[in-house]
Write an enzyme that holds these catalytic residues in place. Structure first.
Site, PDB file in Angstrom:
ATOM      1  N   ARG A  83       0.845  -1.211   0.000  1.00  0.00           N
ATOM      2  CA  ARG A  83       0.000   0.000   0.000  1.00  0.00           C
ATOM      3  C   ARG A  83       0.874   1.253   0.000  1.00  0.00           C
ATOM      4  NH1 ARG A  83      -4.399   0.402   4.616  1.00  0.00           N
ATOM      5  NH2 ARG A  83      -2.568   0.910   5.857  1.00  0.00           N
ATOM      6  N   LYS A 185      -2.453   6.708   1.438  1.00  0.00           N
ATOM      7  CA  LYS A 185      -2.296   7.081   2.849  1.00  0.00           C
ATOM      8  C   LYS A 185      -1.346   8.277   2.937  1.00  0.00           C
ATOM      9  CE  LYS A 185      -2.084   4.653   7.265  1.00  0.00           C
ATOM     10  NZ  LYS A 185      -3.297   5.252   7.829  1.00  0.00           N
ATOM     11  N   GLU A 221     -15.939   6.370   5.168  1.00  0.00           N
ATOM     12  CA  GLU A 221     -14.944   6.060   6.200  1.00  0.00           C
ATOM     13  C   GLU A 221     -15.450   6.472   7.574  1.00  0.00           C
ATOM     14  OE1 GLU A 221     -11.814   4.740   5.883  1.00  0.00           O
ATOM     15  OE2 GLU A 221     -10.824   5.592   4.129  1.00  0.00           O
TER      16      GLU A 221
HETATM   17  N1  PLP Z   1      -9.099   4.418   6.734  1.00  0.00           N
HETATM   18  C1  PLP Z   1      -8.242   5.401   7.072  1.00  0.00           C
HETATM   19  C2  PLP Z   1      -8.533   6.786   6.597  1.00  0.00           C
HETATM   20  C3  PLP Z   1      -7.092   5.116   7.839  1.00  0.00           C
HETATM   21  O1  PLP Z   1      -6.248   6.083   8.190  1.00  0.00           O
HETATM   22  C4  PLP Z   1      -6.869   3.795   8.261  1.00  0.00           C
HETATM   23  C5  PLP Z   1      -5.675   3.461   9.035  1.00  0.00           C
HETATM   24  O2  PLP Z   1      -4.708   2.955   8.543  1.00  0.00           O
HETATM   25  C6  PLP Z   1      -7.782   2.806   7.880  1.00  0.00           C
HETATM   26  C7  PLP Z   1      -8.882   3.152   7.133  1.00  0.00           C
HETATM   27  C8  PLP Z   1      -7.581   1.391   8.271  1.00  0.00           C
HETATM   28  O3  PLP Z   1      -6.570   0.782   7.505  1.00  0.00           O
HETATM   29  P1  PLP Z   1      -5.750  -0.424   8.065  1.00  0.00           P
HETATM   30  O4  PLP Z   1      -6.709  -1.472   8.457  1.00  0.00           O
HETATM   31  O5  PLP Z   1      -4.882  -0.853   6.939  1.00  0.00           O
HETATM   32  O6  PLP Z   1      -4.970   0.084   9.223  1.00  0.00           O
HETATM   33  C1  COI Z   2      -3.747   3.317  11.531  1.00  0.00           C
HETATM   34  O1  COI Z   2      -4.725   2.671  11.904  1.00  0.00           O
HETATM   35  O2  COI Z   2      -2.631   2.815  11.393  1.00  0.00           O
HETATM   36  C2  COI Z   2      -3.876   4.723  11.203  1.00  0.00           C
HETATM   37  O3  COI Z   2      -3.076   5.187  10.447  1.00  0.00           O
HETATM   38  C3  COI Z   2      -4.951   5.489  11.816  1.00  0.00           C
HETATM   39  C4  COI Z   2      -4.546   6.813  12.408  1.00  0.00           C
HETATM   40  C5  COI Z   2      -3.732   6.689  13.657  1.00  0.00           C
HETATM   41  C6  COI Z   2      -3.986   7.760  11.434  1.00  0.00           C
END
Ligand code: PLP
Ligand code: COI
Length: 341
Positions: A83, A185, A221
């Site tokens: 990612r 991200k 989200e």
């Molecule tokens: N959506 C957003 C905007 C985020 O910042 C995060 C955090 O990483 C997620 C979703 C969840 O992603 P993940 O499950 O890969 O941590």
């Molecule tokens: C994560 O879940 O890793 C995120 O990036 C969420 C937040 C702390 C920005």
């Protein structure tokens, strides 16, 4: 354990704590250097860095988990590495290779091993890889140099109470444009979310939920986490959209729901007007893990799912299976776990 740290593991929230070592690699003249662990947590960069002016930076988030036998493991770090490559491509930064990303994470965890919380405390070691554009530059163009780094922080729950339902409100702001950078991200998405978050918290909510930026009719989200809903027909439903961050936790839960819990899994629109189709709902992400959604406020009307105080049974099963896999108590699908020690 070689060293000991004096932390109340069970009381940790999601706040910065300086740990001993971080990894840094620098990109110059078209290549990344060999990288190294360093003790200094300050970076000295040019005042003209693109990361400071034009938001040319991206980051990741993943965790190291202590297992019952005292081991340490990472959950799907290859997915974070991939990612991050997608994020880099979106904002014209050089890719950091997947194997080097995983190696950097492993090095940081090993060097800070005494900061990995004990098994059963609910705390974990959060890893924050990031890439920033640095070097002298003035016009809006990619930086001449970049820094990749990973630091580590022991953390507890992101939302107060952890696995306890919290309420959210629908934001009037968007976090991303329909075909903007929502799926990457990148820091700009988060700068844009600060005011929306603040306004939601001022009104007594844990955070806000964003609707799709094109029509404002569908859930996208939940703050910095993805959304899922459970229907009475044993379905796991989660939104599909080009402006959602593809959550590794969400895709893992989709696999768990289908293969461990024998549910029907569907990625489709979750219309805010039909929100009462869900009997349970949750936010999911690395930091949020699974945070049950008690209720959602939309224009002053509150829709409560299972309960504002009790976790629904399907959400609980999803949580137990996910956390069981992450901490080694439940057998993981092949390739999901990387052992650090
Ligand atoms: N959506 C957003 C905007 C985020 O910042 C995060 C955090 O990483 C997620 C979703 C969840 O992603 P993940 O499950 O890969 O941590
Ligand atoms: C994560 O879940 O890793 C995120 O990036 C969420 C937040 C702390 C920005």
């Amino acid at each position: 354990m070689s060293k000991k740290v004096d932390l109340d593991w069970g009381a940790l929230g999601f706040s910065y704590i300086k740990t001993d070592f971080r990894y840094i690699s620098r990109y110059k003249d078209g290549k990344w250097d060999d990288g190294q662990l360093v003790e200094d947590n300050n970076l000295t960069i040019s005042e003209a860095s693109t990361s400071l002016h034009y938001g040319q930076q991206c980051f990741e988030g993943l965790k190291a988990y202590r297992t019952k036998d005292g081991g340490i493991q990472l959950f799907r770090p290859d997915q974070n590495a991939k990612r991050m490559i997608d994020s880099c491509n979106r904002i014209m930064m050089p890719e950091f290779p997947v194997d080097r990303f995983i190696d950097a994470c492993v090095q940081v965890v090993k060097a800070n091993e005494h900061f990995v919380p004990p098994y059963g405390t609910g705390a974990t070691l959060y890893l924050r890889p990031f890439i920033i554009g640095v070097g002298d530059n003035l016009g809006v163009k990619p930086a001449p140099e970049f820094i990749f780094s990973v630091f580590a922080v022991p953390v507890g729950p992101y939302f107060k109470g952890g696995m306890a339902p919290v309420n959210f409100t629908i934001s009037e702001f968007d976090r991303a444009a329909p075909y903007g950078t929502g799926a990457a991200k990148v820091g700009g998405n988060y700068a844009g979310s600060l005011l929306a978050h603040e306004k939601a918290v001022e009104r007594g909510f844990a955070d806000c939920i964003y609707l799709d930026p094109a029509t404002h009719t569908k859930i996208e989200e939940v703050g910095a986490a993805n959304f899922f809903g459970i229907t009475k027909n044993n379905e796991f439903i989660t939104p599909k959209s080009p402006s959602i961050l593809p959550s590794i936790t969400k895709y893992s839960l989709m696999h768990i729901a289908e293969n461990y819990l024998k549910m029907n899994v569907i990625e489709r629109d979750c219309e805010i007007a039909k929100i009462d189709e869900f009997i349970e709902a949750g936010a999911c992400g690395t930091a949020a893990v699974i945070t049950p959604i008690g209720g959602i406020d939309y224009k002053g009307n509150m829709t409560v799912f299972h309960s504002e105080t009790e976790v629904g049974p399907v959400t609980k099963k999803l949580y137990d299976t996910l956390c069981g896999i992450q901490s080694g108590d439940v057998e993981a699908p092949e390739g999901w776990i990387v052992k650090v020690q």
